[in-house]
Design an enzyme around this catalytic site. Structure first.
Site, PDB file in Angstrom:
ATOM      1  CG  ASN A 117     -35.843 -52.140 -82.569  1.00 32.92           C
ATOM      2  OD1 ASN A 117     -36.362 -52.788 -81.652  1.00 32.92           O
ATOM      3  ND2 ASN A 117     -35.048 -52.677 -83.473  1.00 32.92           N
ATOM      4  CB  CYS A 162     -35.723 -57.602 -81.613  1.00 31.52           C
ATOM      5  SG  CYS A 162     -34.572 -56.238 -81.426  1.00 31.52           S
ATOM      6  CG  HIS A 203     -39.177 -56.336 -83.997  1.00 31.33           C
ATOM      7  ND1 HIS A 203     -39.203 -55.680 -82.778  1.00 31.33           N
ATOM      8  CD2 HIS A 203     -37.924 -56.155 -84.488  1.00 31.33           C
ATOM      9  CE1 HIS A 203     -38.022 -55.136 -82.554  1.00 31.33           C
ATOM     10  NE2 HIS A 203     -37.234 -55.406 -83.569  1.00 31.33           N
TER      11      HIS A 203
HETATM   12  O1  UT7 Z   1     -34.411 -55.397 -84.314  1.00 31.83           O
HETATM   13  C1  UT7 Z   1     -33.521 -55.487 -85.386  1.00 31.83           C
HETATM   14  C2  UT7 Z   1     -32.827 -54.186 -85.487  1.00 31.83           C
HETATM   15  N1  UT7 Z   1     -32.271 -53.838 -86.730  1.00 31.83           N
HETATM   16  C3  UT7 Z   1     -32.950 -53.450 -87.821  1.00 31.83           C
HETATM   17  O2  UT7 Z   1     -34.123 -53.542 -87.923  1.00 31.83           O
HETATM   18  C4  UT7 Z   1     -32.133 -52.862 -88.891  1.00 31.83           C
HETATM   19  C5  UT7 Z   1     -32.624 -53.141 -90.269  1.00 31.83           C
HETATM   20  N2  UT7 Z   1     -32.017 -52.182 -91.171  1.00 31.83           N
HETATM   21  C6  UT7 Z   1     -32.513 -50.966 -91.323  1.00 31.83           C
HETATM   22  O3  UT7 Z   1     -33.499 -50.616 -90.732  1.00 31.83           O
HETATM   23  C7  UT7 Z   1     -31.832 -50.048 -92.315  1.00 31.83           C
HETATM   24  O4  UT7 Z   1     -30.806 -50.752 -92.994  1.00 31.83           O
HETATM   25  C8  UT7 Z   1     -31.258 -48.768 -91.662  1.00 31.83           C
HETATM   26  C9  UT7 Z   1     -32.412 -47.851 -91.230  1.00 31.83           C
HETATM   27  C10 UT7 Z   1     -30.405 -49.112 -90.485  1.00 31.83           C
HETATM   28  C11 UT7 Z   1     -30.433 -47.993 -92.676  1.00 31.83           C
HETATM   29  O5  UT7 Z   1     -31.200 -47.698 -93.839  1.00 31.83           O
HETATM   30  P1  UT7 Z   1     -30.595 -47.968 -95.275  1.00 31.83           P
HETATM   31  O6  UT7 Z   1     -31.595 -47.526 -96.252  1.00 31.83           O
HETATM   32  O7  UT7 Z   1     -30.153 -49.392 -95.319  1.00 31.83           O
HETATM   33  O8  UT7 Z   1     -29.382 -46.958 -95.307  1.00 31.83           O
HETATM   34  P2  UT7 Z   1     -27.839 -47.242 -95.563  1.00 31.83           P
HETATM   35  O9  UT7 Z   1     -27.224 -47.961 -94.420  1.00 31.83           O
HETATM   36  O10 UT7 Z   1     -27.663 -47.825 -96.928  1.00 31.83           O
HETATM   37  O11 UT7 Z   1     -27.272 -45.781 -95.591  1.00 31.83           O
HETATM   38  C12 UT7 Z   1     -27.594 -44.882 -96.671  1.00 31.83           C
HETATM   39  C13 UT7 Z   1     -26.836 -43.579 -96.438  1.00 31.83           C
HETATM   40  C14 UT7 Z   1     -25.365 -43.785 -96.142  1.00 31.83           C
HETATM   41  O12 UT7 Z   1     -24.662 -42.693 -96.715  1.00 31.83           O
HETATM   42  P3  UT7 Z   1     -23.882 -42.886 -98.102  1.00 31.83           P
HETATM   43  O13 UT7 Z   1     -22.872 -43.967 -97.856  1.00 31.83           O
HETATM   44  O14 UT7 Z   1     -24.915 -43.283 -99.098  1.00 31.83           O
HETATM   45  O15 UT7 Z   1     -23.295 -41.536 -98.336  1.00 31.83           O
HETATM   46  C15 UT7 Z   1     -25.300 -43.672 -94.640  1.00 31.83           C
HETATM   47  O16 UT7 Z   1     -24.030 -43.214 -94.187  1.00 31.83           O
HETATM   48  O17 UT7 Z   1     -27.404 -42.929 -95.287  1.00 31.83           O
HETATM   49  C16 UT7 Z   1     -26.358 -42.623 -94.355  1.00 31.83           C
HETATM   50  N3  UT7 Z   1     -26.887 -42.686 -93.040  1.00 31.83           N
HETATM   51  C17 UT7 Z   1     -27.495 -41.656 -92.436  1.00 31.83           C
HETATM   52  N4  UT7 Z   1     -27.709 -40.389 -92.869  1.00 31.83           N
HETATM   53  C18 UT7 Z   1     -28.369 -39.578 -92.026  1.00 31.83           C
HETATM   54  C19 UT7 Z   1     -26.939 -43.756 -92.192  1.00 31.83           C
HETATM   55  N5  UT7 Z   1     -27.549 -43.404 -91.049  1.00 31.83           N
HETATM   56  C20 UT7 Z   1     -27.902 -42.102 -91.185  1.00 31.83           C
HETATM   57  C21 UT7 Z   1     -28.567 -41.199 -90.359  1.00 31.83           C
HETATM   58  N6  UT7 Z   1     -28.795 -39.952 -90.812  1.00 31.83           N
HETATM   59  N7  UT7 Z   1     -29.022 -41.535 -89.127  1.00 31.83           N
END
Ligand code: UT7
Length: 327
Positions: A284, A117, A254
């Site tokens: 993204n 990216c 980005h």
């Molecule tokens: O170009 C570089 C590319 N990468 C990035 O930019 C990624 C950077 N990271 C992020 O943007 C965030 O970490 C994410 C958007 C990927 C995730 O957000 P988060 O606030 O860090 O969520 P999390 O991973 O802590 O997940 C929170 C909850 C989890 O459930 P539990 O364990 O709390 O029950 C996940 O299983 O949300 C759940 N979850 C979802 N729920 C509904 C994860 N993905 C989803 C989803 N829909 N798509």
């Protein structure tokens, strides 16, 4: 051209596939919801390449638009770099496919660059250095990715984030009488972070049952590194050029997650309106994200002659990079 001539962005262009995939459609594929995706990422919809659209065809579309915007012909280009981590083929490079599609001349250096990216900012920096050497005159620098080809559509933690697209700029000697120019750029890569964001299969390393050709990501850790990397590169670039965040007319970051962008705006102490955001419509798009946003920012009047711009990226590697531009 003397090596000391300022190098400027002479034109911008972009291309996004017509097919829109919105959050409600995704909610029918995996256990997610429009509300979760918008709250955690800011993304409402993304574009998906289909019907023969590839990284190279999208890149060519963006490149053609950038050339038209610059008022130059493909024959004027002697350096063509495509930043991508989803090339159509391992070889030849996507840049060579784009060369043929656009009719760029034979005596042009054509190659791909992979910094995921951050690829577009890396490519801009490399093209600038080559033009500043005086050995090349006009560069077409394209960021293009078809990340939906590497998405596991059963993994809700990644499949909601990515989309396809391409963006391009033409670089060359600044036009007479114009103050427009590239001011500075800084690149970086964080050692030991390769496993935080990767496509573990598909390369030339020995195949293992686990090595899939799909994106795997430790989202929270990537998030923290992204915020730190972008803040540090922004701080360094401003400080060593004697500038402050307040002087930035527009930041084109980005487009990965709105929360990351908010953190950057807070760090730079910038009103949110000075940050250009279009990720709600594209998700993204990896190396395409910044040039696609830059093209929209410029065409919508958000960037004006004389403005100070900061482009800032992060991505797999983990890599990061920034560039300061006087428009
Ligand atoms: O170009 C570089 C590319 N990468 C990035 O930019 C990624 C950077 N990271 C992020 O943007 C965030 O970490 C994410 C958007 C990927 C995730 O957000 P988060 O606030 O860090 O969520 P999390 O991973 O802590 O997940 C929170 C909850 C989890 O459930 P539990 O364990 O709390 O029950 C996940 O299983 O949300 C759940 N979850 C979802 N729920 C509904 C994860 N993905 C989803 C989803 N829909 N798509």
């Amino acid at each position: 051209m003397s090596p000391a001539s300022p190098i400027a962005i002479l034109g911008t262009g972009s291309h996004a596939p017509a097919r829109i995939l919105n959050n409600d459609e995704l909610s029918r594929l995996v256990d997610t919801s429009d509300e979760w995706i918008i709250t955690r990422t800011g993304i409402r919809e993304r574009r998906v390449a289909e019907g023969g659209e590839t990284t190279a065809t999208m890149a060519a579309g963006a490149g053609r638009a950038a050339l038209a915007d610059a008022g130059l012909s493909p024959h004027d280009i002697d350096l063509l770099i495509v930043a991508t981590c989803t090339p159509d083929l391992p070889m030849p490079s996507t840049a060579c496919l784009v060369q043929t599609a656009l009719g760029v001349r034979e005596r042009a250096a054509c190659f791909d660059l992979n910094a995921a990216c951050s690829g577009f900012v890396y490519a801009l920096d490399q093209a600038w250095a080559l033009l500043a050497s005086g050995r090349y005159r006009h560069a077409l620098v394209i960021g293009a990715d078809k990340l939906t080809s590497a998405v596991d559509w059963t993994d809700r933690t990644t499949c909601v984030l990515f989309g396809d697209g391409a963006g391009a700029i033409v670089l060359g000697p600044a036009r007479p009488g114009s103050d427009s120019r590239l001011i500075d750029a800084q690149l970086g890569a964080i050692p030991g972070t390769a496993e935080l964001l990767s496509i573990p299969g598909g390369g030339a390393s020995p195949a293992t049952p686990e090595a899939r050709r799909c994106i795997t990501m430790k989202g929270k850790e990537v998030f923290k590194h992204a915020v730190r990397g972008m803040e540090e590169v922004a701080r360094d670039l401003l400080a060593r050029n004697g500038l402050t965040g307040a002087e930035l007319a527009c930041v084109v970051p980005h487009q990965a997650n709105l929360r990351i962008i908010h953190a950057l705006a807070q760090y730079l102490e910038l009103p949110y309106e000075r940050i250009f955001v279009n990720l709600e419509r594209y998700g993204n798009t990896s190396a395409a994200s910044i040039p696609l946003a830059l093209d929209e920012a410029r065409r919508s009047g958000r960037v004006k002659s004389g403005d100070l711009l900061l482009l800032v990226a992060f991505g797999a590697g983990l890599t990061y990079g920034g560039a300061l531009v006087r428009w």
